[in-house]
Design a protein around this motif. Structure first.
Motif, PDB file in Angstrom:
ATOM      1  N   PRO A   5       6.618   5.020 -13.676  1.00 24.76           N
ATOM      2  CA  PRO A   5       6.406   5.810 -12.305  1.00 24.76           C
ATOM      3  C   PRO A   5       4.811   5.579 -12.193  1.00 24.76           C
ATOM      4  O   PRO A   5       4.083   6.133 -12.963  1.00 24.76           O
ATOM      5  CB  PRO A   5       6.921   7.026 -12.876  1.00 24.76           C
ATOM      6  N   VAL A   6       4.507   5.529 -11.084  1.00 24.53           N
ATOM      7  CA  VAL A   6       2.962   5.612 -10.666  1.00 24.53           C
ATOM      8  C   VAL A   6       2.911   6.511  -9.293  1.00 24.53           C
ATOM      9  O   VAL A   6       3.722   6.453  -8.172  1.00 24.53           O
ATOM     10  CB  VAL A   6       2.423   4.237 -10.066  1.00 24.53           C
ATOM     11  N   ILE A   7       2.189   7.633  -9.504  1.00 25.63           N
ATOM     12  CA  ILE A   7       1.991   8.483  -8.606  1.00 25.63           C
ATOM     13  C   ILE A   7       0.825   8.565  -7.930  1.00 25.63           C
ATOM     14  O   ILE A   7      -0.482   8.869  -8.845  1.00 25.63           O
ATOM     15  CB  ILE A   7       2.441  10.048  -9.135  1.00 25.63           C
ATOM     16  N   LEU A   8       0.594   8.434  -6.574  1.00 26.85           N
ATOM     17  CA  LEU A   8      -0.644   8.313  -5.867  1.00 26.85           C
ATOM     18  C   LEU A   8      -0.732   9.949  -5.551  1.00 26.85           C
ATOM     19  O   LEU A   8      -0.105  10.093  -4.599  1.00 26.85           O
ATOM     20  CB  LEU A   8      -0.381   7.278  -4.843  1.00 26.85           C
ATOM     21  N   ALA A  40       7.552  17.980  -8.410  1.00 25.64           N
ATOM     22  CA  ALA A  40       8.879  17.233  -8.186  1.00 25.64           C
ATOM     23  C   ALA A  40       8.776  15.717  -8.286  1.00 25.64           C
ATOM     24  O   ALA A  40       9.674  15.087  -8.583  1.00 25.64           O
ATOM     25  CB  ALA A  40       9.185  17.801  -6.920  1.00 25.64           C
ATOM     26  N   THR A  41       7.656  15.115  -7.935  1.00 29.91           N
ATOM     27  CA  THR A  41       7.393  13.697  -8.091  1.00 29.91           C
ATOM     28  C   THR A  41       7.448  13.190  -9.372  1.00 29.91           C
ATOM     29  O   THR A  41       8.083  12.308  -9.804  1.00 29.91           O
ATOM     30  CB  THR A  41       6.156  13.239  -7.301  1.00 29.91           C
ATOM     31  N   ALA A  42       6.752  14.049 -10.430  1.00 30.83           N
ATOM     32  CA  ALA A  42       6.514  13.637 -11.504  1.00 30.83           C
ATOM     33  C   ALA A  42       7.882  13.458 -12.296  1.00 30.83           C
ATOM     34  O   ALA A  42       8.344  13.039 -13.112  1.00 30.83           O
ATOM     35  CB  ALA A  42       5.519  14.393 -12.309  1.00 30.83           C
ATOM     36  N   LEU A  60       2.002   7.660 -14.663  1.00 33.45           N
ATOM     37  CA  LEU A  60       0.977   7.061 -14.457  1.00 33.45           C
ATOM     38  C   LEU A  60       0.427   7.630 -12.945  1.00 33.45           C
ATOM     39  O   LEU A  60       0.792   7.351 -12.149  1.00 33.45           O
ATOM     40  CB  LEU A  60       0.580   5.781 -14.608  1.00 33.45           C
ATOM     41  N   LEU A  61      -0.929   8.488 -13.066  1.00 35.35           N
ATOM     42  CA  LEU A  61      -1.219   9.236 -11.938  1.00 35.35           C
ATOM     43  C   LEU A  61      -2.749   8.510 -11.677  1.00 35.35           C
ATOM     44  O   LEU A  61      -3.590   8.478 -12.435  1.00 35.35           O
ATOM     45  CB  LEU A  61      -1.238  10.634 -11.944  1.00 35.35           C
ATOM     46  N   LEU A 114       6.532  -1.300 -11.729  1.00 35.14           N
ATOM     47  CA  LEU A 114       5.742  -0.088 -11.200  1.00 35.14           C
ATOM     48  C   LEU A 114       6.683   0.625  -9.966  1.00 35.14           C
ATOM     49  O   LEU A 114       6.933   0.084  -8.943  1.00 35.14           O
ATOM     50  CB  LEU A 114       4.404  -0.318 -10.551  1.00 35.14           C
ATOM     51  N   VAL A 115       6.836   1.815 -10.264  1.00 34.67           N
ATOM     52  CA  VAL A 115       7.605   2.640  -9.084  1.00 34.67           C
ATOM     53  C   VAL A 115       6.590   3.547  -8.447  1.00 34.67           C
ATOM     54  O   VAL A 115       6.071   4.400  -8.987  1.00 34.67           O
ATOM     55  CB  VAL A 115       8.872   3.653  -9.669  1.00 34.67           C
ATOM     56  N   ILE A 116       6.085   2.957  -7.227  1.00 30.19           N
ATOM     57  CA  ILE A 116       4.850   3.656  -6.647  1.00 30.19           C
ATOM     58  C   ILE A 116       5.244   4.536  -5.755  1.00 30.19           C
ATOM     59  O   ILE A 116       6.096   4.620  -4.760  1.00 30.19           O
ATOM     60  CB  ILE A 116       3.957   2.678  -6.013  1.00 30.19           C
ATOM     61  N   MET A 117       4.978   6.059  -5.938  1.00 23.91           N
ATOM     62  CA  MET A 117       5.360   7.017  -5.208  1.00 23.91           C
ATOM     63  C   MET A 117       4.182   7.983  -4.756  1.00 23.91           C
ATOM     64  O   MET A 117       3.363   8.419  -5.430  1.00 23.91           O
ATOM     65  CB  MET A 117       6.253   7.907  -5.900  1.00 23.91           C
ATOM     66  N   PRO A 118       4.198   8.204  -3.253  1.00 22.67           N
ATOM     67  CA  PRO A 118       3.142   9.263  -2.961  1.00 22.67           C
ATOM     68  C   PRO A 118       3.300  10.821  -3.552  1.00 22.67           C
ATOM     69  O   PRO A 118       4.679  10.881  -3.601  1.00 22.67           O
ATOM     70  CB  PRO A 118       3.406   9.309  -1.315  1.00 22.67           C
TER      71      PRO A 118
END
Length: 481
Positions: A5-8, A40-42, A60-61, A114-118
């Motif tokens: 998980p990649v959180i922007l 919630a995203t995490a 990963l943020l 990578l799962v890229i999520m705002p």
């Protein structure tokens, strides 16, 4: 397969003012459910149906340095263990942010998907989202760059669109074209055709594939990010890319830098795919969007907090600090905080940006921060002020301490309400317990610590000729400020 998980989370939106402020953006707010949008995203991929041998990595943020302690604390509150926190020295949009994330994700020699999520989106059907993620991950493992297309429910002019091309398995398609925000008539035609999806800004891409395509499409961004990453430093829980190198990086988005270049109309060679997503998604881009996704009463009202409503219809009311009573409202937005109240017609709510612009032009603090200000050691709330005095309520987390500091223009009186304070005052150290107080003379070095296992709550009374937060001389600080 390793799912990363990649959180922007570097945004600082102002369209949800007065809850969202420059120093406390919307991803840190609790707007839908019991968690903040970041939390919630995490947690969004927890419980995803992995195949045997697959691994779900810790998030990963990539975020703004200014919010680093808030981000870390919110993750700690929901039990997210061992996240990687990459701090952008400055904002350079999503393509450089993802490039840093891909480099960090490959740091131990792996090549995860990578799962890229705002960090500031709401997804209400998380089961459907997790199913779509695994479908996208299978395509990404084959080398495709996958985006999610939100099934449109209306001719929305505020979103970009994705035109679906040749069909792949299980409803996925190649991307025929990325389309900019359309006018109303064009949006109507997109909805009627059934071939267009909203561009939600969520992606699934293998780390090595993203880096290769970035090098192909934007070698300048790739070089700058690589230089910044190679010059990185580890600071406590934070990974800091080299500041000067990253500052030289051009700014661009994931879509513009790579996705659109690889999916020109009719020219997609099979690299860019879209997975349709029907998961009750919203980017909560304005107060009207929160009304749309909120639980409504019999009158169509969404009421959050201590609210009384009489004969009101289709109205959103958010009460943060006080009782709000509404009578006979229709299509109205009311948002109450400790230091500001917004009242607007729901159809005019986008003009809140003009309000924020006026606040900034007048250099008013209400555009920057709330009355309650979070710090790495806890928080304070400025509950009263006047000429030559200010009163704050201060809460220090267990085991935390403020910097060793001094003020040129103010003295401070500290009264402990609950807990025990360890106070450094000049050359002496003393313990101050509940219902006890102490005095810090102007110009005296001092430090406040919480040696206990419960929060320390106290009242601080400042007095002096200048009470600004910039009247702090720090001598020692465990947080590196």
């Amino acid at each position: 397969m390793i799912i990363q998980p990649v959180i922007l989370c570097g945004g600082s939106g102002t369209r949800l003012w007065p809850l969202s402020r420059e120093q406390y953006p919307k991803q840190l707010l609790c707007l839908n459910g019991n968690h903040t949008m970041l939390q919630a995203t995490a947690l969004r991929l927890d419980g995803v149906a992995l195949a045997e041998g697959d691994v779900l990595a810790a998030p990963l943020l990539v975020g703004n340095e200014e919010y680093r302690f808030l981000i870390a604390e919110q993750l700690r509150q929901v039990g997210v263990a061992h996240p990687t926190l990459v701090l952008e020295p400055c904002g350079r949009n999503t393509a450089p942010a993802l490039t840093l994330a891909a480099l960090a994700a490959q740091g131990e020699g792996s090549d995860p998907v990578l799962v890229i999520m705002p960090a500031d989106h709401v997804i209400q059907d998380e089961t459907a989202f997790r199913k779509a993620v695994m479908q996208g991950a299978a395509l990404a493992e084959q080398g495709k760059l996958v985006t999610f297309g939100i099934k449109p429910t209306a001719p929305e002019t505020g979103y970009g669109y994705i035109k679906q091309g040749a069909a792949l398995a299980d409803g996925a398609c190649l991307v025929d074209q990325f389309v900019e925000k359309p006018d109303a008539a064009t949006a109507e035609s997109y909805l009627a055709s059934g071939r267009f999806l909203w561009n939600g800004g969520i992606f699934v891409i293998k780390a090595s594939v993203w880096l290769a395509k970035m090098a192909q499409c934007r070698a300048d961004i790739t070089a700058a990010c690589l230089k910044a990453y190679e010059g990185r430093q580890q600071d406590h829980d934070f990974l800091r890319p080299a500041k000067e190198a990253f500052a030289d990086c051009p700014s661009d988005s994931i879509d513009y830098a790579v996705m659109e270049r690889l999916a020109r109309e009719g020219a997609n060679t099979g690299e860019v795919a879209v997975v349709p997503l029907d998961a009750r998604w919203s980017d909560v881009g304005a107060w009207s969007a929160l009304w749309e996704i909120g639980d409504k009463d019999a009158g169509g009202n969404v009421l959050m907090g201590d609210v009384l409503s009489v004969d009101s219809q289709d109205t959103l009311v958010v009460a943060e600090d006080r009782l709000v009573a509404c009578i006979g409202l229709k299509n109205i937005v009311v948002v109450e905080t400790a230091d500001a109240i917004l009242v607007a017609d729901r159809s005019e709510i986008q003009k809140v940006k003009e309000v924020v612009g006026q606040l900034k032009a007048q250099k008013r603090s209400e555009s920057l921060s709330h009355r309650k200000v979070f710090r790495p050691w806890g928080w304070y709330d400025s509950i009263d002020f006047g000429e030559r005095f200010q009163v704050k309520r201060i809460v220090v987390n267990p085991g935390a301490c403020l910097s060793l500091q001094m003020h040129h223009h103010r003295a401070e009186h500290w009264i402990v309400v609950s807990g025990t304070a360890k106070v450094t005052r000049g050359e002496e150290t003393l313990l101050v317990s509940e219902n006890q107080s102490t005095y810090i003379p102007l110009g005296t070095k001092h430090r406040l610590e919480n040696p206990g296992k419960l929060p320390l709550e106290m009242i601080e009374v400042q007095s002096g000729s200048y009470l600004g937060e910039d009247d702090i001389v720090r001598f020692e600080d465990i947080y590196g400020r």
